[in-house]
Design a protein around this motif. Sequence first.
Motif, PDB file in Angstrom:
ATOM      1  N   ASP A  66       0.863  -1.178   0.000  1.00  0.00           N
ATOM      2  CA  ASP A  66       0.000   0.000   0.000  1.00  0.00           C
ATOM      3  C   ASP A  66       0.902   1.231   0.000  1.00  0.00           C
ATOM      4  O   ASP A  66       1.648   1.459   0.946  1.00  0.00           O
ATOM      5  CB  ASP A  66      -0.907   0.011   1.241  1.00  0.00           C
ATOM      6  CG  ASP A  66      -1.790   1.257   1.266  1.00  0.00           C
ATOM      7  OD1 ASP A  66      -1.896   1.912   0.214  1.00  0.00           O
ATOM      8  OD2 ASP A  66      -2.360   1.568   2.326  1.00  0.00           O
ATOM      9  N   LYS A 117      -1.936   2.705 -10.035  1.00  0.00           N
ATOM     10  CA  LYS A 117      -3.310   2.384  -9.629  1.00  0.00           C
ATOM     11  C   LYS A 117      -3.767   3.317  -8.502  1.00  0.00           C
ATOM     12  O   LYS A 117      -4.857   3.886  -8.554  1.00  0.00           O
ATOM     13  CB  LYS A 117      -3.354   0.924  -9.155  1.00  0.00           C
ATOM     14  CG  LYS A 117      -4.715   0.292  -9.258  1.00  0.00           C
ATOM     15  CD  LYS A 117      -4.618  -1.201  -8.980  1.00  0.00           C
ATOM     16  CE  LYS A 117      -4.722  -1.484  -7.489  1.00  0.00           C
ATOM     17  NZ  LYS A 117      -4.518  -2.906  -7.173  1.00  0.00           N
ATOM     18  N   GLN A 118      -2.895   3.487  -7.513  1.00  0.00           N
ATOM     19  CA  GLN A 118      -3.301   4.285  -6.359  1.00  0.00           C
ATOM     20  C   GLN A 118      -3.313   5.783  -6.670  1.00  0.00           C
ATOM     21  O   GLN A 118      -4.110   6.524  -6.096  1.00  0.00           O
ATOM     22  CB  GLN A 118      -2.403   3.963  -5.158  1.00  0.00           C
ATOM     23  CG  GLN A 118      -2.568   2.506  -4.731  1.00  0.00           C
ATOM     24  CD  GLN A 118      -1.961   2.211  -3.375  1.00  0.00           C
ATOM     25  OE1 GLN A 118      -0.877   2.672  -3.050  1.00  0.00           O
ATOM     26  NE2 GLN A 118      -2.650   1.405  -2.582  1.00  0.00           N
ATOM     27  N   SER A 141      -0.375   4.344  -0.758  1.00  0.00           N
ATOM     28  CA  SER A 141      -1.183   5.567  -0.744  1.00  0.00           C
ATOM     29  C   SER A 141      -0.710   6.593   0.298  1.00  0.00           C
ATOM     30  O   SER A 141      -0.778   7.792   0.032  1.00  0.00           O
ATOM     31  CB  SER A 141      -2.666   5.232  -0.591  1.00  0.00           C
ATOM     32  OG  SER A 141      -2.880   4.464   0.551  1.00  0.00           O
TER      33      SER A 141
END
Lengths: 410, 309
Positions: free
Chosen positions: A223, A253-254, A225
């Motif tokens: 992750d 994608k993020q 983000s």
Amino acid sequence: MKKDVSKGFVNVVFIVLGMLTFLTMTVGPAAAKDKIRIGCAIALSGMNAVPARVSQVTEYKLWAEQTNAKGGVYVKKYGKKLAVELVFYDDNSNIETCTKMVEKLIVQEKVDLMLPPWGTAFNFAVAPLVSKYGYIMIGSTVSSAKWKELSVKAPYLFIILNQPQKQGKAVTELLQDVGVKSVAIVYVADLFGLEHSGVVAPLIGQTSIEIAMLKSYPLGADDLSPLIKRIMAKKVDAVLAYSYPDSTFLLTKQMIALNYSPNLLFFGVGQHYPDYRESFGSKTVEGIMGLGAWNPKVPASGARDFFNAYVKRWGKEPPRWGEASSFAACQIMEQAILKAGTLDQKKLRQVIASETFPTVIGQVKFVEGTNPNYPGDVGQWQSGEYEIVAPKIKRTAEPIYPKPKWPSRK
Amino acid sequence: MEGKHSPVNKLFFICFAWLVAATLPFYSPAYVLLSITSILMYVTLTVSWTIFCGPTGYISLATATFFGIGIYCAALLGSSLPAPAVVLCGGLAGLAFGVLVGLICLRLSGFYFAVFTFGLSELVRHSVLWWEHNVSGTVGRWVTGTSITQAFYSLLVIASLSILAAYLIRRSIYGMALKAIGESEEAAEHAGINVVVYRIAFFAISSFFMGMAGAAMAAKFTYIDPNSAFNPLISFTPVLMSLFGGIERDYGPILGAFILTFISEVLLSRFPYFYTLIYGIIFVVVILFMPRGLAGLLGSGHQHKFMDH
């Protein structure tokens, strides 16, 4: 029941003896030389299997098939054309296994030539070993400023890929050229990310561009983000991410999810895969840049043919960076054999170190074991093609700046 | 159990095997030596893993940590100390870290122990990565290479020592105590066994051998980075190998390591495209049909027949 126990023991002895016999069996070299056997211990399984396949295995196989369709490579010493045979061993994405398999290819299979494994660390591990046995090896997935140390330990290694120092310069010039004012640099905490950011940050530091952020993230992070949000808070023009394929896909994608679209977005590895373009769509990746580039438009004989042959053989386009240089490495070996007229590694090394070779990535002339003239240092997706935008003299298209915003989602 | 049936034969066999092994470099092709060296490495890891995890039944997934510590010892000291000293340092570093880990996971058992040790080994990998990156300013290191023969002999000695240690411990009062701990920690405590000391001591002893194996094997890596030195695969392999060989007998783990290393090598070189597939199938078959591993199948007709547990 006593019998059972000793029987078991005898069985064990037989199994061990049987295995030893099997181990000692060697594939003896054929009496009459009728083919050139080329060994390659590479990741066919494990975490490196996918990049190893797209960046090396498919190119090597294509080259071998094309060469054999022509009847093979003419070797003067034997007075005839010899077919090539690729001997692949799986290294299971494990360095220790890789060195073992390389040694096995040399000592047991007695191959004539060697092709490298995938990735910088693996090449580093294998190069001294291969050099010890006096085999030439042309690495196409090695990117490290440490190659100078390596050239002492491994005089038989040649690196055909472009290297951090030159690419860092190209990136910096490109940022200045398009008018970037501030930049955030993030990189994967690995030799690759460390070296590239270590080269590019001081170079940018010498210009008037402000480095608002310089930060690493761990390998295998799932992750990113929080990292993206920190970048967003800096309000920079450009984001340079020295990333590996997994994090290139994840960051993209993020960033889309967070609707963050900087004016210049640059990744390390993975953005040059056609799969990247296909999974996000041509419109989405429009304007995204990345480290290293090659495309069929480069001024090199056979570049377009290689592209078409690859599509025909594998049903998809080749990725647009080091992949062509894997094919070029084979072309160089082929030409070196023709020129040297022998498979003697010492002579091959001399030829490769001194001559110039026309290949699908252009004219290759090794200087101190590396190729200073790679066709592209920075690429950018433009209408579905990965155009070369830096260095300036090698451009196949003008850079698009600012990058278009993400297409609106339906 | 076994032992009284044909001790002379066994002793003879062991001496013979050792003699064959010790003289191997004089007559075997270089490649066989290379394979045997890597087999010996896995034998050491599996046997030393079994020292603690066999009788107690605690599945440790931290083998890669101790192995990696050994490797890093060799990378740091390799150029300044003679090879045996480097190997010993690797072992001692493994031992020290083993004591530390033993202390930390004192209260854990069963499933929690397995998960904890695995998490720990990942933590160590990332910490080393962080250290190398932020403090040393690099990620990879060169390891001074050694000849095949030298690596072979160091591994032969280490493997022999670990086998001897495993053999002696299993037959001693300590082995019994470990087994008691495995069956019920509280009962063992009440029976007067100092559970804390035993757990830490034997966990550390097994780490000692893993560290030595890492230090001896480092030269075969040539170039290391935290991801290759602390490869999580190394943590799982000994578990699989001892299950495959069978942990109820002394020779089970040895056999398991020997045969599995051999099989994977044949698969990687002769059937490179089917390695994972075939390896996986072998495993499923072993777990389903040979719950006691190879040793159970080979040597104990009187203990069980096929699926009779």
